[in-house]
Design a protein around this motif. Sequence first.
Motif, mmCIF file in Angstrom:
data_model
loop_
_atom_site.group_PDB
_atom_site.id
_atom_site.type_symbol
_atom_site.label_atom_id
_atom_site.label_comp_id
_atom_site.label_asym_id
_atom_site.label_seq_id
_atom_site.Cartn_x
_atom_site.Cartn_y
_atom_site.Cartn_z
ATOM 1 N N ALA A 123 49.793 -37.406 -113.765
ATOM 2 C CA ALA A 123 50.419 -38.716 -113.582
ATOM 3 C C ALA A 123 49.430 -39.737 -113.039
ATOM 4 C CB ALA A 123 51.601 -38.589 -112.616
ATOM 5 N N ASN A 124 49.528 -40.970 -113.550
ATOM 6 C CA ASN A 124 48.738 -42.104 -113.058
ATOM 7 C C ASN A 124 47.251 -41.765 -112.931
ATOM 8 O OD1 ASN A 124 50.992 -44.004 -112.555
ATOM 9 N ND2 ASN A 124 51.608 -42.458 -111.056
ATOM 10 N N SER A 125 46.688 -41.218 -113.986
ATOM 11 C CA SER A 125 45.287 -40.810 -113.945
ATOM 12 C C SER A 125 44.664 -40.894 -115.329
ATOM 13 C CB SER A 125 45.157 -39.389 -113.400
ATOM 14 O OG SER A 125 45.643 -38.453 -114.350
ATOM 15 N N GLN A 126 43.349 -40.691 -115.360
ATOM 16 C CA GLN A 126 42.615 -40.571 -116.609
ATOM 17 C C GLN A 126 41.958 -39.204 -116.655
ATOM 18 O OE1 GLN A 126 39.952 -43.807 -117.620
ATOM 19 N NE2 GLN A 126 41.171 -45.307 -116.499
ATOM 20 N N HIS A 127 41.849 -38.645 -117.858
ATOM 21 C CA HIS A 127 41.192 -37.352 -117.993
ATOM 22 C C HIS A 127 40.468 -37.305 -119.330
ATOM 23 C CE1 HIS A 127 40.560 -33.208 -116.716
ATOM 24 N NE2 HIS A 127 40.678 -32.870 -117.988
ATOM 25 N N SER A 128 39.257 -36.755 -119.312
ATOM 26 C CA SER A 128 38.421 -36.685 -120.514
ATOM 27 C C SER A 128 38.373 -35.260 -121.050
ATOM 28 C CB SER A 128 37.006 -37.179 -120.217
ATOM 29 O OG SER A 128 37.020 -38.527 -119.795
ATOM 30 N N PHE A 129 38.306 -35.158 -122.384
ATOM 31 C CA PHE A 129 38.243 -33.867 -123.057
ATOM 32 C C PHE A 129 37.109 -33.888 -124.080
ATOM 33 C CE2 PHE A 129 42.651 -34.724 -121.958
ATOM 34 C CZ PHE A 129 43.044 -33.565 -121.312
ATOM 35 N N ASP A 130 36.415 -32.773 -124.206
ATOM 36 C CA ASP A 130 35.423 -32.610 -125.261
ATOM 37 C C ASP A 130 36.143 -32.325 -126.574
ATOM 38 O OD1 ASP A 130 33.230 -32.901 -123.516
ATOM 39 O OD2 ASP A 130 33.345 -30.785 -122.961
ATOM 40 N N ILE A 131 35.730 -33.021 -127.643
ATOM 41 C CA ILE A 131 36.345 -32.815 -128.951
ATOM 42 C C ILE A 131 35.248 -32.686 -129.999
ATOM 43 C CG2 ILE A 131 38.460 -34.064 -128.349
ATOM 44 C CD1 ILE A 131 37.347 -36.458 -129.958
ATOM 45 N N PRO A 132 35.553 -32.163 -131.184
ATOM 46 C CA PRO A 132 34.569 -32.122 -132.265
ATOM 47 C C PRO A 132 34.175 -33.542 -132.679
ATOM 48 C CG PRO A 132 36.444 -30.696 -132.746
ATOM 49 C CD PRO A 132 36.826 -31.522 -131.562
ATOM 50 N N SER A 133 33.019 -33.662 -133.289
ATOM 51 C CA SER A 133 32.569 -34.954 -133.780
ATOM 52 C C SER A 133 33.479 -35.431 -134.916
ATOM 53 C CB SER A 133 31.131 -34.855 -134.280
ATOM 54 O OG SER A 133 30.697 -36.082 -134.807
ATOM 55 N N VAL A 134 34.033 -36.630 -134.776
ATOM 56 C CA VAL A 134 34.944 -37.170 -135.785
ATOM 57 C C VAL A 134 34.616 -38.632 -136.039
ATOM 58 C CG1 VAL A 134 36.870 -35.616 -135.308
ATOM 59 C CG2 VAL A 134 36.653 -37.734 -133.993
ATOM 60 N N ALA A 135 34.969 -39.101 -137.245
ATOM 61 C CA ALA A 135 34.755 -40.504 -137.608
ATOM 62 C C ALA A 135 35.937 -41.322 -137.114
ATOM 63 C CB ALA A 135 34.591 -40.635 -139.119
ATOM 64 N N LEU A 136 35.964 -41.546 -135.811
ATOM 65 C CA LEU A 136 37.100 -42.208 -135.182
ATOM 66 C C LEU A 136 36.679 -43.592 -134.710
ATOM 67 C CD1 LEU A 136 40.055 -41.791 -134.196
ATOM 68 C CD2 LEU A 136 39.098 -40.970 -132.036
ATOM 69 N N ALA A 137 37.312 -44.624 -135.250
ATOM 70 C CA ALA A 137 37.003 -45.992 -134.835
ATOM 71 C C ALA A 137 37.739 -46.313 -133.539
ATOM 72 C CB ALA A 137 37.411 -46.973 -135.932
ATOM 73 N N ASN A 138 37.203 -47.286 -132.794
ATOM 74 C CA ASN A 138 37.825 -47.667 -131.519
ATOM 75 C C ASN A 138 39.213 -48.262 -131.694
ATOM 76 O OD1 ASN A 138 35.708 -46.791 -129.906
ATOM 77 N ND2 ASN A 138 34.610 -48.734 -130.093
ATOM 78 N N THR A 139 39.503 -48.708 -132.919
ATOM 79 C CA THR A 139 40.809 -49.314 -133.180
ATOM 80 C C THR A 139 41.781 -48.324 -133.826
ATOM 81 O OG1 THR A 139 39.974 -50.133 -135.301
ATOM 82 C CG2 THR A 139 39.843 -51.625 -133.403
ATOM 83 N N SER A 140 41.339 -47.093 -134.028
ATOM 84 C CA SER A 140 42.195 -46.101 -134.688
ATOM 85 C C SER A 140 43.415 -45.792 -133.829
ATOM 86 C CB SER A 140 41.425 -44.812 -134.946
ATOM 87 O OG SER A 140 40.373 -45.018 -135.864
ATOM 88 N N ILE A 141 44.504 -45.511 -134.507
ATOM 89 C CA ILE A 141 45.714 -45.065 -133.817
ATOM 90 C C ILE A 141 45.824 -43.560 -133.982
ATOM 91 C CG2 ILE A 141 48.226 -45.163 -133.748
ATOM 92 C CD1 ILE A 141 48.096 -48.037 -134.602
ATOM 93 N N LEU A 142 45.857 -42.880 -132.864
ATOM 94 C CA LEU A 142 45.990 -41.429 -132.877
ATOM 95 C C LEU A 142 47.457 -41.043 -132.896
ATOM 96 C CD1 LEU A 142 43.410 -40.319 -130.147
ATOM 97 C CD2 LEU A 142 43.043 -40.591 -132.587
ATOM 98 N N SER A 143 47.703 -39.817 -133.309
ATOM 99 C CA SER A 143 49.020 -39.212 -133.141
ATOM 100 C C SER A 143 48.834 -37.898 -132.417
ATOM 101 C CB SER A 143 49.702 -38.983 -134.495
ATOM 102 O OG SER A 143 49.992 -40.205 -135.135
#
Length: 245
Positions: A210-230
Amino acid sequence: MKSISLIFLLGVILLFKPITLHAGELLISPVNIDIPPGERAALLKLQNNSNSPMKIQIRVRNWDNDKTKPKPKVIVSPASVNIFPGKQQVVRIVNTGPVSNIDKERLYRVFLDEIPDASSASDQGLLLQLRYALPLFIGGPDLSVSRTNNLIQLKSIWNRALSYSHNSLTNQITFKNQTNGHARISKLRFADENGKETFIFSGLLGYTPANSQHSFDIPSVALANTSILSAEINGVDVEIEAFRK
């Protein structure tokens, strides 16, 4: 109530990804332990589906395993169990601290250590100690399908309150959770301009408290900064936008 068969897990499984080896099975239900607001306890069911007895020790630790923090005000009864083949044991997880409330969620981990039988050591004298790690949530708002059937409301809340940023140099994705409850993130994917979906992580990615940020390692992907994830957040499918400026 969901359950999952975890087969001979080695080490501390903090992201709860099952690893299958050739050995006996322990059936655990539920795999997400929840003590809703106003309640004091939850039940954990353990079933031995192997052909040999199991001795399991159960302990509760802080979510981040920080030993400098006060110990969780949670007791386990019984804290150690012997389960014969084909039998089931029920364990009570009891909140002895403040009564759980909707405004503040407390997160812990429940560790189940299987104590190996010395007589089962290999010719080299090797004994494998197995550890299972389960999340324990006490209190907090109703932000999961285990608490409410109002999927439309859940989608609306998470769509507004959860956002992400992606660092293509480090292959990390950071989630920002602006709710008072945890976000369980799984089945992470994005769609291209033609609507074709690509999975970034098909299983459980992890948790953002809750009320926090957390980072995760993921595979290299062609993901734009404006992409919408699901992704599936606490059991409901949600669209996740980039960090709002």
